[in-house]
Design a protein around this motif. Structure first.
Motif, PDB file in Angstrom:
ATOM      1  N   ASN A   1      33.490 -93.237  19.490  1.00 25.64           N
ATOM      2  CA  ASN A   1      32.117 -92.914  19.091  1.00 25.64           C
ATOM      3  C   ASN A   1      31.821 -93.675  17.804  1.00 25.64           C
ATOM      4  O   ASN A   1      32.708 -93.812  16.962  1.00 25.64           O
ATOM      5  CB  ASN A   1      31.978 -91.399  18.850  1.00 25.64           C
ATOM      6  N   PRO A   2      30.594 -94.179  17.645  1.00 25.63           N
ATOM      7  CA  PRO A   2      30.329 -94.980  16.442  1.00 25.63           C
ATOM      8  C   PRO A   2      30.526 -94.213  15.139  1.00 25.63           C
ATOM      9  O   PRO A   2      30.909 -94.780  14.136  1.00 25.63           O
ATOM     10  CB  PRO A   2      28.870 -95.408  16.599  1.00 25.63           C
ATOM     11  N   ARG A   3      30.217 -92.912  15.162  1.00 24.73           N
ATOM     12  CA  ARG A   3      30.296 -92.141  13.917  1.00 24.73           C
ATOM     13  C   ARG A   3      31.255 -90.961  14.065  1.00 24.73           C
ATOM     14  O   ARG A   3      31.611 -90.578  15.179  1.00 24.73           O
ATOM     15  CB  ARG A   3      28.905 -91.615  13.544  1.00 24.73           C
ATOM     16  N   ALA A   4      31.621 -90.374  12.926  1.00 21.66           N
ATOM     17  CA  ALA A   4      32.549 -89.239  12.946  1.00 21.66           C
ATOM     18  C   ALA A   4      31.857 -87.941  13.335  1.00 21.66           C
ATOM     19  O   ALA A   4      32.507 -86.915  13.529  1.00 21.66           O
ATOM     20  CB  ALA A   4      33.196 -89.089  11.570  1.00 21.66           C
ATOM     21  N   TYR A   5      30.517 -87.985  13.396  1.00 24.54           N
ATOM     22  CA  TYR A   5      29.755 -86.773  13.706  1.00 24.54           C
ATOM     23  C   TYR A   5      28.826 -87.024  14.893  1.00 24.54           C
ATOM     24  O   TYR A   5      28.334 -88.130  15.063  1.00 24.54           O
ATOM     25  CB  TYR A   5      28.915 -86.350  12.494  1.00 24.54           C
TER      26      TYR A   5
ATOM     27  N   SER B   1      23.924 -82.001   7.772  1.00 24.36           N
ATOM     28  CA  SER B   1      25.277 -81.525   8.083  1.00 24.36           C
ATOM     29  C   SER B   1      25.241 -80.280   8.976  1.00 24.36           C
ATOM     30  O   SER B   1      26.189 -80.014   9.708  1.00 24.36           O
ATOM     31  CB  SER B   1      26.068 -81.257   6.810  1.00 24.36           C
ATOM     32  N   GLU B   2      24.136 -79.520   8.909  1.00 24.71           N
ATOM     33  CA  GLU B   2      24.061 -78.315   9.750  1.00 24.71           C
ATOM     34  C   GLU B   2      23.819 -78.637  11.228  1.00 24.71           C
ATOM     35  O   GLU B   2      24.062 -77.794  12.088  1.00 24.71           O
ATOM     36  CB  GLU B   2      22.934 -77.402   9.246  1.00 24.71           C
ATOM     37  N   VAL B   3      23.321 -79.834  11.520  1.00 23.99           N
ATOM     38  CA  VAL B   3      23.011 -80.158  12.922  1.00 23.99           C
ATOM     39  C   VAL B   3      24.038 -81.114  13.527  1.00 23.99           C
ATOM     40  O   VAL B   3      23.845 -81.635  14.616  1.00 23.99           O
ATOM     41  CB  VAL B   3      21.576 -80.726  13.079  1.00 23.99           C
ATOM     42  N   GLU B   4      25.113 -81.352  12.782  1.00 24.15           N
ATOM     43  CA  GLU B   4      26.107 -82.307  13.276  1.00 24.15           C
ATOM     44  C   GLU B   4      27.451 -81.639  13.572  1.00 24.15           C
ATOM     45  O   GLU B   4      27.885 -80.745  12.844  1.00 24.15           O
ATOM     46  CB  GLU B   4      26.304 -83.424  12.241  1.00 24.15           C
ATOM     47  N   ILE B   5      28.069 -82.116  14.627  1.00 22.51           N
ATOM     48  CA  ILE B   5      29.384 -81.609  15.041  1.00 22.51           C
ATOM     49  C   ILE B   5      30.437 -82.585  14.527  1.00 22.51           C
ATOM     50  O   ILE B   5      30.303 -83.808  14.711  1.00 22.51           O
ATOM     51  CB  ILE B   5      29.448 -81.506  16.582  1.00 22.51           C
ATOM     52  N   ASP B   6      31.471 -82.042  13.911  1.00 17.85           N
ATOM     53  CA  ASP B   6      32.528 -82.873  13.314  1.00 17.85           C
ATOM     54  C   ASP B   6      33.512 -83.312  14.429  1.00 17.85           C
ATOM     55  O   ASP B   6      34.392 -82.551  14.841  1.00 17.85           O
ATOM     56  CB  ASP B   6      33.242 -82.042  12.241  1.00 17.85           C
ATOM     57  N   LEU B   7      33.315 -84.543  14.892  1.00 13.38           N
ATOM     58  CA  LEU B   7      34.151 -85.032  16.006  1.00 13.38           C
ATOM     59  C   LEU B   7      35.589 -85.289  15.559  1.00 13.38           C
ATOM     60  O   LEU B   7      36.531 -85.136  16.338  1.00 13.38           O
ATOM     61  CB  LEU B   7      33.560 -86.325  16.578  1.00 13.38           C
ATOM     62  N   GLY B   8      35.759 -85.678  14.299  1.00 17.29           N
ATOM     63  CA  GLY B   8      37.102 -85.949  13.775  1.00 17.29           C
ATOM     64  C   GLY B   8      37.954 -84.687  13.824  1.00 17.29           C
ATOM     65  O   GLY B   8      39.090 -84.691  14.327  1.00 17.29           O
TER      66      GLY B   8
ATOM     67  N   ILE C   1      22.441 -68.991  18.340  1.00 10.74           N
ATOM     68  CA  ILE C   1      23.099 -69.672  19.479  1.00 10.74           C
ATOM     69  C   ILE C   1      23.459 -71.114  19.082  1.00 10.74           C
ATOM     70  O   ILE C   1      24.570 -71.585  19.321  1.00 10.74           O
ATOM     71  CB  ILE C   1      22.171 -69.678  20.727  1.00 10.74           C
ATOM     72  N   ASP C   2      22.504 -71.797  18.462  1.00  9.09           N
ATOM     73  CA  ASP C   2      22.725 -73.210  18.099  1.00  9.09           C
ATOM     74  C   ASP C   2      23.842 -73.350  17.067  1.00  9.09           C
ATOM     75  O   ASP C   2      24.707 -74.216  17.181  1.00  9.09           O
ATOM     76  CB  ASP C   2      21.424 -73.828  17.557  1.00  9.09           C
ATOM     77  N   ARG C   3      23.826 -72.476  16.048  1.00 13.15           N
ATOM     78  CA  ARG C   3      24.865 -72.560  15.011  1.00 13.15           C
ATOM     79  C   ARG C   3      26.242 -72.273  15.607  1.00 13.15           C
ATOM     80  O   ARG C   3      27.233 -72.899  15.237  1.00 13.15           O
ATOM     81  CB  ARG C   3      24.584 -71.557  13.883  1.00 13.15           C
ATOM     82  N   CYS C   4      26.307 -71.310  16.529  1.00 13.48           N
ATOM     83  CA  CYS C   4      27.602 -70.982  17.174  1.00 13.48           C
ATOM     84  C   CYS C   4      28.132 -72.225  17.879  1.00 13.48           C
ATOM     85  O   CYS C   4      29.324 -72.526  17.828  1.00 13.48           O
ATOM     86  CB  CYS C   4      27.447 -69.862  18.195  1.00 13.48           C
ATOM     87  N   PHE C   5      27.239 -72.967  18.541  1.00 16.37           N
ATOM     88  CA  PHE C   5      27.694 -74.146  19.280  1.00 16.37           C
ATOM     89  C   PHE C   5      28.206 -75.226  18.322  1.00 16.37           C
ATOM     90  O   PHE C   5      29.278 -75.800  18.529  1.00 16.37           O
ATOM     91  CB  PHE C   5      26.572 -74.721  20.153  1.00 16.37           C
ATOM     92  N   VAL C   6      27.450 -75.476  17.268  1.00 18.72           N
ATOM     93  CA  VAL C   6      27.830 -76.557  16.337  1.00 18.72           C
ATOM     94  C   VAL C   6      29.147 -76.231  15.629  1.00 18.72           C
ATOM     95  O   VAL C   6      29.995 -77.097  15.446  1.00 18.72           O
ATOM     96  CB  VAL C   6      26.696 -76.811  15.310  1.00 18.72           C
ATOM     97  N   GLN C   7      29.304 -74.958  15.249  1.00 23.56           N
ATOM     98  CA  GLN C   7      30.462 -74.602  14.418  1.00 23.56           C
ATOM     99  C   GLN C   7      31.669 -74.152  15.228  1.00 23.56           C
ATOM    100  O   GLN C   7      32.709 -73.847  14.646  1.00 23.56           O
ATOM    101  CB  GLN C   7      30.067 -73.491  13.438  1.00 23.56           C
ATOM    102  N   ASP C   8      31.554 -74.062  16.537  1.00 19.14           N
ATOM    103  CA  ASP C   8      32.626 -73.506  17.385  1.00 19.14           C
ATOM    104  C   ASP C   8      33.974 -74.168  17.080  1.00 19.14           C
ATOM    105  O   ASP C   8      34.075 -75.390  17.031  1.00 19.14           O
ATOM    106  CB  ASP C   8      32.253 -73.724  18.851  1.00 19.14           C
TER     107      ASP C   8
END
Ligand SMILES: Cc1cc2nc3c(=O)[nH]c(=O)nc-3n(C[C@H](O)[C@H](O)[C@H](O)COP(=O)(O)OP(=O)(O)OC[C@H]3O[C@@H](n4cnc5c(N)ncnc54)[C@H](O)[C@@H]3O)c2cc1C
Length: 361
Positions: free
Chosen positions: A35-39, A57-64, A354-361
């Motif tokens: 993926n091009p970015r870490a998020y 930062s609240e709308v991004e998932i930390d792929l790393g 619901i959205d925050r649960c998904f991002v922070q899971d």
């Protein structure tokens, strides 16, 4: 022998595929995500980000972190070519990535590129560059904004832009326009369409239907009718085409999107799986929406592991309908399912939770 699985793109399906792997570790596979970015941006929260309710930062998932927790490697690169015969993908970095099995979850590209040559023309998809660009241009919206494409995403963005303007002290005479070459919300139920139209009028969003856009110069959107529209900034949600390298890869495709079987494998190259918006599913009525990508992920990962072991694969059966929680700019939302639209004060809180649960899971 360990199978080498290459995941191209950190889209919603690959996020849930890796989350499944976290809970069901498999020592027989080696997994690399490119993926091009870490998020990765979570689309459901983007209208709230545009409106100013959430930080980036609240709308991004930390792929790393996700990759570390699921035992996968991550490489920051952007695939520009795929050779399904030699089983390798080429990155913008010049590196080549070989695989035994690959999965592609790279989403779509919005807007005809020829129209988007200025930094005031933002394509909403892919979302990571959009989110970066919005942070820079949103400080000054006084020249007006047009959203081209009147699907649900475009409508949510129109509400969000108006809210951002109002909270920046800009009067409603600064135009926010929603432009569509046919009818807005044509894929939505009549009740949702009616309710959202009323809300758009109340938010002073100008709706222009049956309106084709020809160009954008000097703060004016040029229309096929010969009229022009004041809009310094354009957000393009239309287009929805496949990435060029994918459309040209040789995978059997429909309108550029590789056609998959119910097990999410390419119908022409079964060593390649495709998920999310990038895939053309057997049931063509299934819309391109994040909820389907999210649900595909666990099946996708299980099928890749099963294929590497010569075991039978499962089918992905898309649900007929799903609960839509549509944000209205301010901290409010409307819910719709099976043609029934509900407006209640607690819906924004429910959506955010619901959205925050998904991002922070
Ligand atoms: C404003 C807006 C709001 C939306 N809200 C909702 C909603 O509330 N609910 C819903 O169900 N749907 C929603 N959608 C639709 C949703 O955004 C998409 O259906 C969803 O993002 C599709 O996910 P995906 O897994 O296909 O890929 P994407 O989420 O698009 O992710 C693709 C990933 O691949 C990466 N990538 C792209 N190209 C390459 C490459 N060449 N090499 C490597 N990596 C690459 C990108 O960086 C990105 O991380 C919304 C859409 C918009 C425009």
């Amino acid at each position: 022998m360990t199978a080498n699985l290459l995941l191209i793109g950190g889209g919603h399906a690959h996020v849930t595929a890796l989350r499944w792997l976290q809970k069901h570790p498999c020592p027989d596979v080696s997994i690399t995500l490119i993926n091009p970015r870490a998020y990765a941006v979570y689309s459901g929260m983007v209208p709230g980000f545009v409106a100013g309710h959430f930080s980036r930062s609240e709308v991004e998932i930390d792929l790393g972190r996700l990759c570390t927790d699921s035992g996968a490697d991550i490489i920051h690169d952007f695939i520009i070519d795929l050779d399904p015969i030699r089983k390798r993908a080429m990155g913008q970095s010049g590196k080549t990535y070989s695989y035994d099995l690959s999965s592609i979850d790279v989403g779509i590209v919005s807007a005809p590129l020829s129209m988007c040559d200025s930094k005031m023309d933002l394509t909403v998809k892919p979302m990571s560059p959009f989110v970066e660009a919005w942070a820079q241009v949103s400080e000054n919206l006084s020249g007006g904004v047009a959203i081209v494409g009147g699907g649900l995403g475009g409508v949510e963005l129109a509400f969000a832009v108006r809210h951002k303007m109002r909270s920046s002290g800009l009067p409603d005479r600064v135009p926010v326009s929603l432009v569509d070459q046919s009818t807005i919300l044509s894929a939505s139920s009549p009740s949702l369409r009616r309710t959202l139209r009323q809300r758009l009028n109340a938010a002073s969003v100008d709706i222009l239907e049956d309106t084709e856009v020809r160009g954008h110069h000097d703060g004016q959107l040029e229309l096929a009718s010969g009229r022009s529209l004041t809009a310094q900034l354009i957000l393009w949600t239309v287009g929805g085409r496949a990435h060029d390298w994918l459309a040209e890869s040789g995978l059997k495709a429909r309108n550029g999107f590789p056609v998959v079987t119910a097990s999410l494998q390419s119908i022409s190259h079964p060593d390649i799986f495709i998920a999310g918006d990038a895939a053309s599913l057997p049931d063509m009525r299934v819309p391109k929406a994040g909820v389907y990508a999210v649900r595909q992920g666990p099946i996708l990962m299980q099928n890749m592991i099963a294929k590497s072991q010569g075991a039978p694969l499962q089918d992905f059966t898309p649900q007929k309908d799903y609960l839509k929680l549509v944000s209205l700019g301010k901290r409010a939302a409307i819910a719709e399912k099976s043609g029934l639209t509900v407006q209640l004060p607690g819906l924004w809180g429910l959506k955010t939770w619901i959205d925050r649960c998904f991002v922070q899971d």
